[in-house]
Scaffold this motif. Structure first.
Motif, mmCIF file in Angstrom:
data_model
loop_
_atom_site.group_PDB
_atom_site.id
_atom_site.type_symbol
_atom_site.label_atom_id
_atom_site.label_comp_id
_atom_site.label_asym_id
_atom_site.label_seq_id
_atom_site.Cartn_x
_atom_site.Cartn_y
_atom_site.Cartn_z
ATOM 1 N N SER A 58 26.893 21.540 112.241
ATOM 2 C CA SER A 58 26.720 22.751 111.424
ATOM 3 C C SER A 58 25.385 23.420 111.739
ATOM 4 O O SER A 58 24.698 23.918 110.856
ATOM 5 N N TRP A 59 25.041 23.404 113.012
ATOM 6 C CA TRP A 59 23.813 24.008 113.512
ATOM 7 C C TRP A 59 22.575 23.377 112.892
ATOM 8 O O TRP A 59 21.564 24.019 112.660
ATOM 9 N N GLY A 60 22.688 22.071 112.662
ATOM 10 C CA GLY A 60 21.525 21.341 112.173
ATOM 11 C C GLY A 60 20.698 20.736 113.290
ATOM 12 O O GLY A 60 19.681 20.102 113.033
ATOM 13 N N GLY A 61 21.135 20.904 114.549
ATOM 14 C CA GLY A 61 20.430 20.333 115.692
ATOM 15 C C GLY A 61 21.327 19.394 116.463
ATOM 16 O O GLY A 61 22.452 19.085 116.051
ATOM 17 N N THR A 62 20.839 18.909 117.611
ATOM 18 C CA THR A 62 21.603 17.978 118.432
ATOM 19 C C THR A 62 20.651 16.990 119.090
ATOM 20 O O THR A 62 19.457 17.277 119.262
#
Length: 342
Positions: free
Chosen positions: A205-209
């Motif tokens: 959820s576009w929290g990082g990778t």
């Protein structure tokens, strides 16, 4: 002296004055606005009157309310600042105390309460009661919160789009090829790298990778040695780094160490309080040389690091090796290491 024509008799006026307190209590009981009356002259300022609207709002019966301080409506998420504002206002004997705070019904459900408290004074100026009205403003608060979230979401989408467009613009400007087919293939390869990192970011959820996942996406099974802490990176870093890693791995497969099975790529990283340091080193029997195609690709690496991330690059070659040292300044929330923020 006679009374003015139309004035009520003096005895009637006196009767009205005597009945004002009783009339006020009747008004409180019958109004549709939830209200309570508390007595500050008693220990802990208990409720002495609660109207039907208040009982309906909170779910309590009169016997469960009378004799208790109003704080029983507070709960775990009631802001201490709101409670302190009420305490200060009552202590100062303000004409009106107005506060919005989170309160709880008997069934445990929460509601936003617009609370207004006003003192009632006797003839000597002493406070004998407090009138407190309540208004459920939950719908308005939720609408305001939703508006803020929507505004932040639109800003974030705009920011992501601008980042992606800036990367695509660099790709188009820096891609070179002898024919349109080769040019198109080179552009698509680089744009695909952006699409891959977007898919990774969407999973969180576009929290990082994780940086290791980003590297694995571009390594495509090549002989790669990784060294560094488990690092989760923000979308701000992930998008341009995906393009950088794609370029480095593509050059290694086409012109460098990964062209031969014996070749090796080593990727190492570490984080200081304000910088991400990323190192790349290729070794192999195939000579790594700065041929024109490699130089063009590395110009994209430099553009992504310098223009998108305001970082620095240091590229060097040897007979059968190539090294890249990248230094990227960090903003708050850019990286997370082993469960801790940086």
């Amino acid at each position: 002296m006679s009374s003015f024509e139309g004035d009520p008799p003096a005895v009637a006026r006196a009767s009205v004055l005597r009945d004002q307190s009783e009339l006020a209590l009747v008004a409180v009981e019958r109004t549709r606005m939830p209200m309570v009356v508390t007595d500050p002259r008693q220990p802990d300022a208990p409720i002495v009157l609660a109207n039907e609207a208040f009982l309906k709002l909170t779910g309590y019966s009169a016997s469960e309310v009378i004799g208790r301080n109003c704080r029983f409506l507070q709960g775990a998420d009631t802001a201490p600042e709101a409670i302190e504002a009420i305490r200060r206002g009552i202590a100062a004997d303000d004409h009106f105390v107005t506060v919005e705070l989170l309160n709880y019904r008997k069934d445990g459900s929460a509601f936003w309460n617009q609370l207004e408290i006003s003192p009632v004074h006797d003839k000597a100026g002493g406070t004998i009661y407090h009138f407190a009205s309540q208004k459920d403003v939950t719908k308005r608060r939720r609408a305001q919160e939703l508006e803020v979230v929507e505004r932040q979401l639109l800003m974030e989408v705009d920011h992501r789009s601008m980042n992606a467009l800036a990367l695509v613009q660099s790709i188009l400007q820096l891609t070179r090829a002898d024919d349109i087919g080769a040019y198109s293939a080179a552009v698509m390869r680089r744009v695909d790298a952006i699409a891959r990192v977007h898919r990774l970011l969407a999973l969180s959820s576009w929290g990082g990778t994780l940086l290791t996942e980003l590297i694995a996406e571009e390594a495509q099974g090549g002989h790669v040695h990784l060294s560094g802490p488990q690092l989760k990176i923000s979308p701000r870093l992930a998008q341009p780094l995906a393009v950088v890693l794609n370029e480095l791995f593509s050059n290694a497969r086409q012109h460098g160490a990964l062209l031969m099975s014996e070749g090796l790529v080593a990727v190492a990283w570490n984080v200081t309080s304000c910088e991400l340091h990323l190192g790349w080193r290729e070794r192999g029997i195939h000579p790594v040389a700065p041929v024109p195609q490699v130089r063009l690709g590395l110009s994209l690496v430099e553009a992504a690091i310098r223009k998108q991330l305001q970082g620095t690059t240091d590229l060097s070659w040897g007979g059968d090796w190539f090294e890249a040292r990248l230094v990227i300044p960090l903003n708050e929330g850019d990286v997370e290491i082993a469960g801790g923020d940086r």
